[in-house]
Write a protein that holds these residues in place. Structure first.
Motif, PDB file in Angstrom:
ATOM      1  N   TYR A   2      64.816  -0.808 123.137  1.00  0.00           N
ATOM      2  CA  TYR A   2      65.704   0.190 122.546  1.00  0.00           C
ATOM      3  C   TYR A   2      64.881   1.413 122.150  1.00  0.00           C
ATOM      4  CZ  TYR A   2      68.783  -3.821 122.556  1.00  0.00           C
ATOM      5  OH  TYR A   2      69.528  -4.898 122.959  1.00  0.00           O
ATOM      6  N   LYS A   3      65.352   2.571 122.620  1.00  0.00           N
ATOM      7  CA  LYS A   3      64.561   3.791 122.473  1.00  0.00           C
ATOM      8  C   LYS A   3      64.762   4.446 121.106  1.00  0.00           C
ATOM      9  CE  LYS A   3      63.941   8.135 124.962  1.00  0.00           C
ATOM     10  NZ  LYS A   3      64.490   8.916 126.087  1.00  0.00           N
ATOM     11  N   ILE A   4      63.677   4.934 120.522  1.00  0.00           N
ATOM     12  CA  ILE A   4      63.753   5.739 119.300  1.00  0.00           C
ATOM     13  C   ILE A   4      63.994   7.178 119.747  1.00  0.00           C
ATOM     14  CG2 ILE A   4      62.505   6.539 117.248  1.00  0.00           C
ATOM     15  CD1 ILE A   4      60.807   3.879 117.574  1.00  0.00           C
ATOM     16  N   VAL A   5      65.192   7.687 119.486  1.00  0.00           N
ATOM     17  CA  VAL A   5      65.567   9.009 120.000  1.00  0.00           C
ATOM     18  C   VAL A   5      65.079  10.114 119.076  1.00  0.00           C
ATOM     19  CG1 VAL A   5      67.507  10.446 120.747  1.00  0.00           C
ATOM     20  CG2 VAL A   5      67.571   7.988 121.121  1.00  0.00           C
ATOM     21  N   THR A   6      65.243   9.900 117.765  1.00  0.00           N
ATOM     22  CA  THR A   6      64.701  10.884 116.812  1.00  0.00           C
ATOM     23  C   THR A   6      64.021  10.138 115.678  1.00  0.00           C
ATOM     24  OG1 THR A   6      66.671  10.945 115.383  1.00  0.00           O
ATOM     25  CG2 THR A   6      66.629  12.478 117.242  1.00  0.00           C
ATOM     26  N   LYS A   7      63.106  10.827 115.017  1.00  0.00           N
ATOM     27  CA  LYS A   7      62.423  10.257 113.853  1.00  0.00           C
ATOM     28  C   LYS A   7      62.175  11.376 112.855  1.00  0.00           C
ATOM     29  CE  LYS A   7      58.082   8.165 112.358  1.00  0.00           C
ATOM     30  NZ  LYS A   7      56.723   7.742 112.759  1.00  0.00           N
ATOM     31  N   LYS A   8      62.452  11.122 111.596  1.00  0.00           N
ATOM     32  CA  LYS A   8      62.298  12.149 110.577  1.00  0.00           C
ATOM     33  C   LYS A   8      61.836  11.468 109.292  1.00  0.00           C
ATOM     34  CE  LYS A   8      65.600  15.189 108.331  1.00  0.00           C
ATOM     35  NZ  LYS A   8      67.020  15.588 108.383  1.00  0.00           N
ATOM     36  N   CYS A   9      60.809  12.047 108.638  1.00  0.00           N
ATOM     37  CA  CYS A   9      60.383  11.489 107.357  1.00  0.00           C
ATOM     38  C   CYS A   9      61.213  12.122 106.250  1.00  0.00           C
ATOM     39  CB  CYS A   9      58.908  11.759 107.124  1.00  0.00           C
ATOM     40  SG  CYS A   9      57.907  10.809 108.257  1.00  0.00           S
ATOM     41  N   LEU A  10      61.907  11.302 105.469  1.00  0.00           N
ATOM     42  CA  LEU A  10      62.743  11.844 104.399  1.00  0.00           C
ATOM     43  C   LEU A  10      61.950  12.015 103.114  1.00  0.00           C
ATOM     44  CD1 LEU A  10      66.114   9.923 104.907  1.00  0.00           C
ATOM     45  CD2 LEU A  10      65.327  12.039 105.975  1.00  0.00           C
ATOM     46  N   THR A  13      57.672   7.675 101.757  1.00  0.00           N
ATOM     47  CA  THR A  13      57.782   6.266 102.161  1.00  0.00           C
ATOM     48  C   THR A  13      59.092   5.947 102.879  1.00  0.00           C
ATOM     49  OG1 THR A  13      58.812   5.529 100.108  1.00  0.00           O
ATOM     50  CG2 THR A  13      56.404   5.502 100.164  1.00  0.00           C
ATOM     51  N   VAL A  14      59.985   6.925 103.002  1.00  0.00           N
ATOM     52  CA  VAL A  14      61.285   6.654 103.624  1.00  0.00           C
ATOM     53  C   VAL A  14      61.428   7.440 104.925  1.00  0.00           C
ATOM     54  CG1 VAL A  14      63.791   6.782 103.350  1.00  0.00           C
ATOM     55  CG2 VAL A  14      62.368   6.104 101.414  1.00  0.00           C
ATOM     56  N   THR A  15      61.771   6.716 105.990  1.00  0.00           N
ATOM     57  CA  THR A  15      61.860   7.319 107.318  1.00  0.00           C
ATOM     58  C   THR A  15      63.253   7.107 107.887  1.00  0.00           C
ATOM     59  OG1 THR A  15      59.535   6.803 107.655  1.00  0.00           O
ATOM     60  CG2 THR A  15      60.811   7.289 109.633  1.00  0.00           C
ATOM     61  N   GLN A  16      63.731   8.104 108.619  1.00  0.00           N
ATOM     62  CA  GLN A  16      65.023   7.993 109.297  1.00  0.00           C
ATOM     63  C   GLN A  16      64.783   7.983 110.803  1.00  0.00           C
ATOM     64  OE1 GLN A  16      68.294  10.743 108.118  1.00  0.00           O
ATOM     65  NE2 GLN A  16      68.259  11.395 110.256  1.00  0.00           N
ATOM     66  N   MET A  17      65.470   7.100 111.503  1.00  0.00           N
ATOM     67  CA  MET A  17      65.359   7.064 112.966  1.00  0.00           C
ATOM     68  C   MET A  17      66.745   6.954 113.563  1.00  0.00           C
ATOM     69  SD  MET A  17      62.273   4.411 113.819  1.00  0.00           S
ATOM     70  CE  MET A  17      60.550   4.895 113.574  1.00  0.00           C
ATOM     71  N   THR A  58      73.896   6.487 119.730  1.00  0.00           N
ATOM     72  CA  THR A  58      72.767   6.219 118.831  1.00  0.00           C
ATOM     73  C   THR A  58      73.237   5.696 117.480  1.00  0.00           C
ATOM     74  OG1 THR A  58      72.780   8.495 118.030  1.00  0.00           O
ATOM     75  CG2 THR A  58      71.287   7.980 119.852  1.00  0.00           C
ATOM     76  N   VAL A  59      72.364   4.922 116.862  1.00  0.00           N
ATOM     77  CA  VAL A  59      72.610   4.374 115.527  1.00  0.00           C
ATOM     78  C   VAL A  59      71.488   4.859 114.618  1.00  0.00           C
ATOM     79  CG1 VAL A  59      72.832   2.261 114.152  1.00  0.00           C
ATOM     80  CG2 VAL A  59      73.673   2.312 116.509  1.00  0.00           C
ATOM     81  N   LYS A  60      71.881   5.378 113.442  1.00  0.00           N
ATOM     82  CA  LYS A  60      70.891   5.891 112.504  1.00  0.00           C
ATOM     83  C   LYS A  60      70.487   4.784 111.532  1.00  0.00           C
ATOM     84  CE  LYS A  60      71.774  10.037 110.700  1.00  0.00           C
ATOM     85  NZ  LYS A  60      72.497  10.884 109.705  1.00  0.00           N
ATOM     86  N   ILE A  61      69.189   4.627 111.344  1.00  0.00           N
ATOM     87  CA  ILE A  61      68.691   3.703 110.323  1.00  0.00           C
ATOM     88  C   ILE A  61      67.751   4.465 109.398  1.00  0.00           C
ATOM     89  CG2 ILE A  61      68.894   1.527 111.615  1.00  0.00           C
ATOM     90  CD1 ILE A  61      65.915   1.867 112.397  1.00  0.00           C
TER      91      ILE A  61
END
Lengths: 284, 469
Positions: A2-10, A13-17, A58-61
């Motif tokens: 499963y591909k990580i399409v976007t990644k952002k550090c919030l 210690t907290v990351t959004q993908m 896509t699903v955001k986590i």
């Protein structure tokens, strides 16, 4: 894979993908969760869905780096892959008949609370959000909450942003001043959810809590995620993966859930340290 | 030549050695042993053994092939009826099935049919030349829910008939209970993988990480163009006793304990998934799953492992060989004993004591056997004032499962019985047109071979249904 399409550090210690998983994206509703494995041989961890984009599939986590697996996940970059991603699991948050809702989020739990707040906003309910963090550096999703809440209160433990104190302070003030919520939905650390429930109790407002116990399969097979509810003086065993993750806050045995959550505390600390050392070596 | 009254013994790892490793316990017959054991078969006319087999393997025929030294021929005979011979040879309760009916068994020990089946399958797998011919596609599509023994069998039978088959599996690995439930030392995972690869070679597609009832519903499978569905989703949530202390840290369901060790490889030295290793362990229950959990705990380094079972040795439902192996390995059987409470550690002086909330013992009561119940088994009755405390720090509950709610709650018109098992007719057909079911999802926890039998029956019925459409 499963591909990580976007990644952002919030925050540090907290990351959004956003993960490409079209079947999950099509189905997932606020309150549901997924289970992922970063690599073959890896641990299965549950994470609540923080949003979906059915068109892009896509699903955001949103996750906090707390242990070995979230550390490994955090090291992954856009266009890389994780080995497994399954869902949506659990029941979606019930929204029927709720016109005036209070959403109380704590720390990374706000990532789960946010899509629930958005959903109620979309359905035309009045949304009052109270979100709490340890300090300003750890604040996440302020703009997102602001745009879907009729009122937003931000609390920090150290007073470095918003008001100083914990989330129960403004909640009690609101209830005291006669605010008639149909439902309080709280998502965050167990101890916070326990005290939100205790705060609401004298006012007779229903409380829904989102439980996040240790899980393996997440599909109703292993029973690791069991928790005890006290229903009319009787103890009942429920399984967060298929019966939850949302439960009636007044029925949940929080102390037991907190104790069970620490079952592997030693193992987790060692695994986390070992993973950190591994990345430390690679970087040196 | 006089018939040897006893089965040729199965070579096994020494109990003292195998109690500390996860390698397979039974090592398998050699070619010579297999030929000698095959020679014990009388090849009797009425073949009672075949009727004892849930999938009706032509047992005397394959044994005759072994006698002739034609092991591949024997494999072909077994393959006519069974799609997982290497698995069945290892995990079937033969003493209650084929071997129970063996004519030789009237006077002597029955023929070691299971051991011979395993030999044939292992021989084939070791010497296999990949000459699988993919059958011509008949244009019909069938979806299978779950990749356990019933699903794999149904998939295999349909693929051989030319159906295009997709198996949906909720977990990240195919195999179901063969992978998450049965431990490596009893059924090596490489054997399961080989059987799954065999199905893939026949053209079966396996989609992991899809939970039917969640990711897709049964109705959506029909929307996707499948013309029939087989539900082999297995047993569901573990049962607990309802006694105090079952939520203490250190109390597992057998499903959780075995899943952590088998599927998540927690038995390895440096696992990513934790499990409690060592100490004193009590496993509550007397089935095959209880034996697997007890022997797994032992191999993970436990000092003492108890089986706590409320009836006596005679009623113990586990496969005889597993009980014998467990006894040889030093598992301590506490029979006619029933837990009444699990006791946790609590330091009244220090609420933050890290030992708080962990198991420190299990209160049990002695039982005696009373009148027979509805199924004819003598009911265990507690003996008054016989309570005692078993000194343990891990408790594994292995007292069965309840059906999984995910499919029935999302499939309109799918009827289930009062226990939640899916209702089917003798062909495996459910209350929904084109939807078949079998295995533990129908019967509740049962055996691998009975699930395979159900998968086989359903495959035949699906073929008749779709070819008459």
């Amino acid at each position: 894979m499963y591909k990580i399409v976007t990644k952002k550090c919030l925050n540090p210690t907290v990351t959004q993908m956003e993960i490409e998983a079209p079947l999950v994206a099509r189905k997932a509703r606020p309150g549901q969760f997924i289970i992922l494995r970063v690599h073959d041989e890896g641990e299965r961890i549950p994470l609540t869905v923080a949003g979906t984009d059915a068109e892009r599939g896509t699903v955001k986590i949103i996750f906090q780096i707390v242990g070995a697996t979230t550390k490994l996940l955090g090291e992954k970059n856009e266009n890389e892959y994780i080995s497994d991603f399954v869902g949506p699991l659990g029941e979606a948050t019930h929204t029927e008949g709720i016109k005036n809702v209070c959403i109380v989020g704590g720390g990374v739990g706000c990532a789960i609370a946010m899509p629930v707040a958005e959903e109620f906003h979309k359905l035309g309910a009045k949304v009052t959000s109270i979100i709490g963090f340890r300090s300003r550096d750890l604040l996440i999703l302020e703009d997102e909450f602001a745009s879907c809440s009729d009122s937003l209160t931000i609390m920090t433990d150290d007073g470095s942003y918003g008001r100083e104190g914990n989330v129960t302070v403004p909640l009690r003030e609101m209830l005291e001043s006669g605010e008639k919520f149909d439902m309080i939905i709280t998502i965050g650390p167990l101890v916070m959810m326990k005290f939100v429930t205790l705060t609401a109790k004298p006012y007779g407002v229903p409380v829904t809590v989102s439980m996040n116990p240790i899980m393996i399969d997440g599909t109703g097979m292993c029973g690791g995620c069991r928790l005890t509810l006290n229903v009319d003086g009787k103890k009942i065993t429920k399984f967060a993966c298929v019966d939850g993750p949302d439960f009636n806050g007044y029925e949940v045995d929080f102390d037991e859930a907190m104790s069970r959550g620490r079952m592997y505390a030693d193992f987790e600390r060692h695994a986390y340290e070992a993973t950190c050392n591994l990345f430390g070596k690679e970087k040196n | 030549m006089a018939i040897d009254p006893k089965k040729h013994e199965m070579p096994t790892q020494e109990p003292s050695v195998r109690a500390h490793n996860f390698s397979e316990v039974a090592l398998g017959y050699t070619y010579e042993m297999a030929k000698a054991e095959a020679a014990r078969c009388l090849n009797c006319k009425n073949q009672p053994c075949v009727n004892g087999c849930p999938v009706n393997v032509h047992i005397p025929d394959f044994i005759s092939k072994i006698k002739e030294g034609d092991i591949e021929g024997a494999y072909d005979v077994i393959s006519l009826s069974s799609s997982l011979p290497a698995v069945c040879g290892r995990v079937c309760p033969q003493e209650n099935q084929c071997e129970k009916n063996c004519t030789l068994g009237v006077k002597f020990e029955p023929v070691g049919i299971g051991r011979l089946e395993r030999f044939v399958a292992d021989y084939h797998n070791a010497n296999e030349k990949s000459n699988v011919t993919v059958p011509e596609n008949n244009g019909h599509r069938v979806a299978i829910v779950g990749s356990g023994p019933s699903g794999l069998t149904c998939a295999g039978d349909l693929a051989k008939l030319g159906y295009s088959v997709t198996v949906y599996e909720a977990l990240h690995t195919a195999g179901g209970v063969l992978v998450y439930g049965i431990p490596e030392f009893r059924l090596p995972k490489s054997i399961v993988a080989k059987e799954v690869d065999g199905l893939k070679a026949l053209g079966v597609k396996i989609e992991t990480n899809v939970v039917i009832g969640k990711t897709l519903t049964i109705d959506e499978l029909f929307d996707l163009g499948f013309e029939a569905v087989f539900i082999g989703s297995g047993a569901g949530l573990p049962n607990f006793m309802g006694i105090p202390g079952e939520s203490l840290k250190g109390v597992y369901s057998a499903n959780e304990f075995l899943t952590r060790s088998n599927l998540m490889k927690a038995y390895r030295d440096d696992p990513e998934t934790p499990i409690m290793k060592g100490g004193k362990v009590a496993v509550v229950g007397g089935g095959n799953v209880a034996m697997d959990a007890a022997r797994t705990a032992l191999r993970l380094g436990a000092e003492t492992v108890y089986i706590v079972y409320r009836r006596s040795m005679e009623e113990l439902p586990a496969r005889r060989e597993e009980v014998e192996h467990a006894l040889e390995e030093g598992i301590d059987f506490r029979l006619l004993t029933n837990p009444t409470e699990i006791i946790g550690f609590s330091n009244p002086e220090d609420a933050r004591d890290p030992r708080n909330g962990f198991v420190k013992g299990m209160k049990c009561i002695k039982m005696e056997l009373g009148e027979p119940d509805a199924r004819g088994r003598r009911r265990p009755v507690p003996i008054e004032n016989s309570e005692f405390i078993l000194d343990v720090d891990t408790v594994i509950m292995s007292i069965g499962t309840s059906p999984n709610p995910l499919i029935k709650s999302t499939t309109e018109g799918l009827e289930v019985n009062e226990r939640g098992g899916i209702i089917v007719n003798e062909d495996g057909l459910t209350s929904r047109d084109g939807v078949y079911a079998g295995g533990d999802a129908v019967t509740g926890a049962a055996t691998v071979i009975s699930a395979m039998g159900a998968g086989k029956t359903a495959a035949k019925a699906i073929d008749e249904y779709l070819s008459s459409k």
